[in-house]
Design a protein around this motif. Structure first.
Motif, PDB file in Angstrom:
ATOM      1  N   LEU A 397       0.822  -1.202   0.000  1.00  0.00           N
ATOM      2  CA  LEU A 397       0.000   0.000   0.000  1.00  0.00           C
ATOM      3  C   LEU A 397       0.859   1.256   0.000  1.00  0.00           C
ATOM      4  CD1 LEU A 397      -2.831  -1.013   2.513  1.00  0.00           C
ATOM      5  CD2 LEU A 397      -3.013  -0.786   0.032  1.00  0.00           C
ATOM      6  N   ALA A 398       2.071   1.126   0.509  1.00  0.00           N
ATOM      7  CA  ALA A 398       3.010   2.248   0.486  1.00  0.00           C
ATOM      8  C   ALA A 398       3.845   2.260  -0.787  1.00  0.00           C
ATOM      9  CB  ALA A 398       3.924   2.184   1.706  1.00  0.00           C
ATOM     10  N   GLY A 399       3.558   1.326  -1.708  1.00  0.00           N
ATOM     11  CA  GLY A 399       4.296   1.284  -2.964  1.00  0.00           C
ATOM     12  C   GLY A 399       5.626   0.568  -2.870  1.00  0.00           C
ATOM     13  N   GLU A 400       5.840  -0.215  -1.802  1.00  0.00           N
ATOM     14  CA  GLU A 400       7.106  -0.920  -1.612  1.00  0.00           C
ATOM     15  C   GLU A 400       6.903  -2.410  -1.891  1.00  0.00           C
ATOM     16  OE1 GLU A 400       9.833   0.670  -1.072  1.00  0.00           O
ATOM     17  OE2 GLU A 400       9.000   2.641  -0.625  1.00  0.00           O
ATOM     18  N   PHE A 401       7.651  -2.947  -2.860  1.00  0.00           N
ATOM     19  CA  PHE A 401       7.528  -4.355  -3.230  1.00  0.00           C
ATOM     20  C   PHE A 401       8.916  -5.009  -3.211  1.00  0.00           C
ATOM     21  CE2 PHE A 401       3.847  -2.287  -5.031  1.00  0.00           C
ATOM     22  CZ  PHE A 401       2.809  -3.182  -4.803  1.00  0.00           C
ATOM     23  N   PRO A 402       9.151  -5.980  -2.321  1.00  0.00           N
ATOM     24  CA  PRO A 402      10.436  -6.672  -2.318  1.00  0.00           C
ATOM     25  C   PRO A 402      10.664  -7.384  -3.644  1.00  0.00           C
ATOM     26  CG  PRO A 402       9.175  -7.164  -0.336  1.00  0.00           C
ATOM     27  CD  PRO A 402       8.247  -6.459  -1.281  1.00  0.00           C
ATOM     28  N   PRO A 403      11.908  -7.566  -4.045  1.00  0.00           N
ATOM     29  CA  PRO A 403      12.195  -8.255  -5.311  1.00  0.00           C
ATOM     30  C   PRO A 403      11.736  -9.706  -5.273  1.00  0.00           C
ATOM     31  CG  PRO A 403      14.209  -7.889  -4.050  1.00  0.00           C
ATOM     32  CD  PRO A 403      13.130  -7.116  -3.355  1.00  0.00           C
ATOM     33  N   THR A 404      11.388 -10.215  -6.447  1.00  0.00           N
ATOM     34  CA  THR A 404      10.875 -11.582  -6.552  1.00  0.00           C
ATOM     35  C   THR A 404      11.788 -12.620  -5.908  1.00  0.00           C
ATOM     36  OG1 THR A 404       9.618 -11.035  -8.542  1.00  0.00           O
ATOM     37  CG2 THR A 404      10.165 -13.357  -8.203  1.00  0.00           C
ATOM     38  N   PRO A 405      13.113 -12.587  -6.113  1.00  0.00           N
ATOM     39  CA  PRO A 405      13.967 -13.602  -5.481  1.00  0.00           C
ATOM     40  C   PRO A 405      13.851 -13.612  -3.962  1.00  0.00           C
ATOM     41  CG  PRO A 405      15.174 -12.463  -7.200  1.00  0.00           C
ATOM     42  CD  PRO A 405      13.892 -11.712  -7.015  1.00  0.00           C
ATOM     43  N   LEU A 406      13.676 -12.450  -3.351  1.00  0.00           N
ATOM     44  CA  LEU A 406      13.560 -12.391  -1.900  1.00  0.00           C
ATOM     45  C   LEU A 406      12.263 -13.043  -1.435  1.00  0.00           C
ATOM     46  CD1 LEU A 406      14.785 -11.442   0.751  1.00  0.00           C
ATOM     47  CD2 LEU A 406      13.692  -9.215   0.395  1.00  0.00           C
ATOM     48  N   ILE A 407      11.179 -12.826  -2.170  1.00  0.00           N
ATOM     49  CA  ILE A 407       9.912 -13.459  -1.801  1.00  0.00           C
ATOM     50  C   ILE A 407      10.004 -14.971  -2.000  1.00  0.00           C
ATOM     51  CG2 ILE A 407       7.448 -13.601  -2.320  1.00  0.00           C
ATOM     52  CD1 ILE A 407       7.530 -10.706  -3.170  1.00  0.00           C
ATOM     53  N   LEU A 408      10.634 -15.394  -3.085  1.00  0.00           N
ATOM     54  CA  LEU A 408      10.788 -16.837  -3.327  1.00  0.00           C
ATOM     55  C   LEU A 408      11.530 -17.509  -2.182  1.00  0.00           C
ATOM     56  CD1 LEU A 408      11.614 -17.094  -7.137  1.00  0.00           C
ATOM     57  CD2 LEU A 408       9.586 -17.976  -5.972  1.00  0.00           C
ATOM     58  N   ALA A 409      12.512 -16.825  -1.626  1.00  0.00           N
ATOM     59  CA  ALA A 409      13.291 -17.393  -0.524  1.00  0.00           C
ATOM     60  C   ALA A 409      12.442 -17.581   0.724  1.00  0.00           C
ATOM     61  CB  ALA A 409      14.496 -16.499  -0.223  1.00  0.00           C
ATOM     62  N   HIS A 410      11.313 -16.875   0.781  1.00  0.00           N
ATOM     63  CA  HIS A 410      10.425 -16.962   1.947  1.00  0.00           C
ATOM     64  C   HIS A 410       9.043 -17.480   1.546  1.00  0.00           C
ATOM     65  CE1 HIS A 410      13.077 -14.710   4.763  1.00  0.00           C
ATOM     66  NE2 HIS A 410      13.517 -14.160   3.645  1.00  0.00           N
ATOM     67  N   LEU A 411       8.965 -18.210   0.449  1.00  0.00           N
ATOM     68  CA  LEU A 411       7.680 -18.639  -0.100  1.00  0.00           C
ATOM     69  C   LEU A 411       6.875 -19.463   0.899  1.00  0.00           C
ATOM     70  CD1 LEU A 411       6.167 -18.367  -2.835  1.00  0.00           C
ATOM     71  CD2 LEU A 411       7.012 -20.664  -3.392  1.00  0.00           C
TER      72      LEU A 411
END
Length: 814
Positions: A397-411
């Motif tokens: 909502l604040a316009g901040e999106f972590p990079p895809t590789p970082l999310i994958l590491a915490h899937l």
């Protein structure tokens, strides 16, 4: 509906006439006492002599509900659309809603306001959302009458009416109708459940909450969720709310089996964060790999078979602003599928908990005489998770999106206590099948047409049927009153009442073909608007996409292009007939302005971030720059807490450390979704800044605090020049610098979270740091904490920052 006649004493009669004259309703002066609440004290009917021996006492009166008045269970699900629950064609199995529908009726043309606070205010008052000051969520309130965020005393809730007519009343779950400057221990509590007609409240006061570590209240007191032994890691708020409801049913029916009860059950599910225990998550693994385009087609076909959309309906196409599922990269698909699995698990668990409550009513032999409403969504499914979804929806909502590789590491953490996840826009669109758009967009049915099931075994005989009359959320309250045999009051607690604007739906219980009684209804939210009249609807989506944060609409109201739909032939708003019927469109546009003036919709206001500015609303912290706390405190992260975003400030804690050392939190704000914590670990002062649960910065002192008096100080020097800028952090112990460092950016939105606390001496709710488990109370003696804030270092760059975020998010949709 004729009310029971009751004689008034002289004083009571004069009071009634006086109140009616004040309300301009002289013609109703003959109304009986039941339309004025509370009822006048009855005259004494005993005999009074000189002593008790020659006197005869009267009997204490006990208000009883009308004979045959049913229990009422009002279930309101959060943020879910027409195509999610299996009962209305969704892929998620919802056997308990199926069961309720099998003994009741499915309503296929029922509508909400497209956003939570407005829908909830309209639901419990029976008036349009602007009429009761809730034209938008409370956190965006302004001083215009339709937008204050304050339900007026002239609009008593249906619970207050029922309570004063002999009902027991309970509110369970989400309450997003308390202005945030009234959410602290200082109150006032006029707009809390206990003073709005509810005997008891157990839930949270916010837009959303962490299902694993909710910010809970019992009545007006902050409490922690108690996890039963053996349920650690498996027990969420969904479980706790159902457990509380079942306990109340059993106790109330044990003590007063003949007194009807009213339960408003609003679990907060399935609003983000989409949390669910692992066993529920496992059930849906791999179930959504087909993607949102295929899901939508499959759901549409199921809806036709079930008869919850009429034959000949058309499936509206995907807007170009929403990407095709096949355009995603393999990694993006993997994340999107996992996010949808979490939502599905959350939905299935919610249905299960509703089923437990239905079972409880059946076990005490009360289901047959319970009027059950299941409203599946206070609006359509939420499109606020961004184009590709979010590990942390508050950050998105604040316009901040972590990079895809970082999310994958915490899937694998998605759905669990370390995530604050929300699915992508495409899945929200699919959950709103067969309609266009979703939450916030009140011009189109994806935002405000929601499934409704009504059951009442003793009364509704056409069980398993479908009803197609056009109705709105304001129609629920008058339906309850008619079913209970209770008239609409003209005065409540000394305040003349605005007329209820809804119409009862009882007429539809016995006759599927009865002509609908809601012939006109306006819709407006954030500049999106529509006008329904006699089978036609004129609609205009105004500018901003619902997943784009920042400055509100990029177009003026004069640029809006209205659409026109003939709903007698076009169930899903597929065929725009504006060009074919310009006169009809013009008539509906004109009627919109009539309705807008009548119900306090004006002035239209399409601002977004600007309206989140706390300066627009009262603040308990206004005019203060120094805050001193002398004990543990849990402040709502709202107008009661010191402002620590987009500004410089300092925290000074005066403590005593015992000989064995001390540890624990001195000050913490927010939680797993974002915030900060100043704490002592193994005797070392530590300051940690949590951006979004995945990205954190920590500054720890090398030296330990010696036994005895100590002063721990953290200085936060904000760069200024805009929102979300960087800051220098200095940590001091007894005036000696023990750590320092740099934050390249900071959280720029007005709150760290929606329901977490600003805590002194502990960290309630979810922990802001992974280095401890909440509440991590400080084990030394905390004498006082002083927070010294300085003027925010903001300039016109604020607007540039918002625009930059907006542009960045738009690029993600191209």
């Amino acid at each position: 509906m004729k009310a029971t006649s009751t004689r008034l004493n002289t004083a009571g009669a004069l009071a009634v006439v006086g109140s009616l004259l004040a309300g301009g309703a002289l013609a109703a002066a003959s109304a009986d006492a039941q339309t004025v609440l509370p009822r006048p004290d009855p005259p004494f009917k005993g005999h009074i002599g000189r002593t008790y021996q020659d006197s005869q006492p009267d009997k204490f009166p006990l208000i009883k509900a009308p004979a045959g008045a049913p229990n009422v269970l009002l279930v309101l699900i959060d943020d879910t659309g027409y195509g999610a629950w299996g009962t209305f064609g969704g892929q998620v199995a919802t056997p308990n809603l199926d069961r309720i529908a099998s003994i009741g009726l499915r309503y296929t043309r029922f509508h909400t306001t497209a956003l939570c606070s407005p829908t909830r205010a309209a639901l419990i008052t029976g008036r349009n959302h602007h009429s009761v000051g809730t034209g938008v969520i409370t956190e965006m309130g302004t001083a215009f009458p339709g937008y204050t965020g304050q339900i007026p005393k002239s609009a008593a809730t249906v619970a207050e009416i029922l309570r004063q007519n002999g009902y027991s009343t309970l509110w369970i779950g989400k309450n997003h109708n308390v202005p945030d400057w009234e959410t602290s221990v200082s109150g006032p509590f006029d707009r809390w459940p206990s003073l709005q007609g509810f005997d008891h409240f157990y839930g949270f006061v916010a837009a959303e909450t962490n299902q694993w570590a909710p910010g809970l209240y019992r009545d007006n007191e902050r409490v922690e969720m108690v996890v039963p032994k053996g349920m650690e890691g498996r027990y969420t708020l969904n479980d706790s709310l159902a457990d509380e409801t079942i306990r109340y049913i059993n106790q109330q029916k044990s003590i007063t089996p003949d007194r009807p009860l009213f339960i408003y059950y609003a679990p907060g599910a399935t609003h983000a964060p989409h949390h669910a225990p692992k066993e529920w998550m496992d059930r849906y693994k791999g179930q959504f790999d087909q993607g949102w385009d295929v899901y939508r087609q499959q759901t549409f076909e199921r809806q036709l078979k079930l008869g919850v959309i009429p034959k000949g309906s058309k499936l509206t196409p995907r807007p170009p602003e929403i990407p095709a599922y096949d355009s995603l990269t393999p990694d993006q698909k993997k994340i999107a599928a996992r996010l949808m699995e979490a939502f599905a698990a959350y939905t299935a668990q919610t249905d299960y908990e509703v089923g437990r409550i239905i079972d409880a009513l059946q076990q005490v032999d009360q289901l047959h005489n319970t009027l059950v409403f299941c409203i599946i969504g206070d609006n359509g499914a939420s499109m606020e998770g961004g184009v590709y979804g979010s590990f942390n929806e508050l950050a998105s909502l604040a316009g901040e999106f972590p990079p895809t590789p970082l999310i994958l590491a915490h899937l694998d953490e998605i759905g669990g206590p370390k995530a604050y996840n929300h699915f992508p826009v495409g899945w929200a669109w699919a959950m709103n099948t067969p309609f266009q758009w979703g939450k916030q967009v009140t011009s189109h049915f994806g935002g405000m047409r929601n499934p409704l099931v009504i059951a009442w075994p003793d009364r509704i005989k056409a069980q398993g049927g479908t009803r197609t009359q056009f109705h709105h959320v304001i129609d629920i309250a008058p339906t309850i009153l008619e079913a209970a045999g209770i008239p609409e009051p003209t005065e409540v607690n000394g305040v003349p009442q605005k007329p209820i604007e809804g119409v009862s739906m009882v007429y539809s219980f016995d006759d599927a073909n009865a002509p609908g009684r809601r012939n006109v209804q306006y819709f407006e939210l954030l500049g999106n608007r529509a006008l329904y009249q006699d089978g036609w609807i004129a609609s205009v989506r105004h500018g901003r996409l619902p997943w784009v944060t920042g400055l509100g609409s990029t177009t003026s109201f004069d640029q809006d292009k209205w659409e026109l739909y003939d709903l007698t032939k076009d169930y899903s708003q597929y065929d725009d007939l504006a060009a074919k019927h310009p006169d009809k469109l013009k008539a509906l546009e004109d009627e919109f302005w009539v309705q807008a003036e009548k119900y306090q919709v004006l002035p239209l206001d399409d601002r977004l971030t600007e309206r989140l500015n706390p300066a627009l609303r009262p603040s308990l912290a206004e005019g203060r720059s120094v805050f001193t706390y002398y004990d543990q405190a849990r402040l709502p992260d709202s107008a009661a807490a010191p402002a620590t975003q987009n500004r410089s400030y300092a925290i000074t804690a005066y403590v005593d450390v015992p000989q064995a050392g001390a540890e624990g939190v001195l000050v913490a704000a927010g939680g797993v979704a974002g915030g900060f914590s100043l704490f002592v670990r193994d005797g070392h002062p530590v300051y940690e800044y949590n951006f979004d649960g995945l990205r954190r910065v920590q500054f720890a002192a090398d030296a330990t605090l010696a036994p005895g008096p100590n002063v721990v100080r953290m200085e936060f020097r904000y760069d200024g020049g805009g929102l979300g800028k960087g800051a220098n952090v200095t940590l001091l112990a007894n005036d000696r610098k023990v750590a320092e460092g740099r934050l390249p950016v900071t959280i720029w939105v007005g709150k760290y979270s929606t329901d977490e606390s600003f805590d002194i001496g502990l960290d309630s709710g979810s922990p802001a740091s992974n280095d401890y488990a909440s509440p991590y109370d400080f084990t030394g003696t905390l004498h006082k904490v002083v927070i010294d804030t300085r003027p925010a270092n903001l300039t016109s760059a604020d607007q540039e920052r918002i625009r930059a975020v907006q542009q960045e998010m738009r690029r993600g949709t191209e």
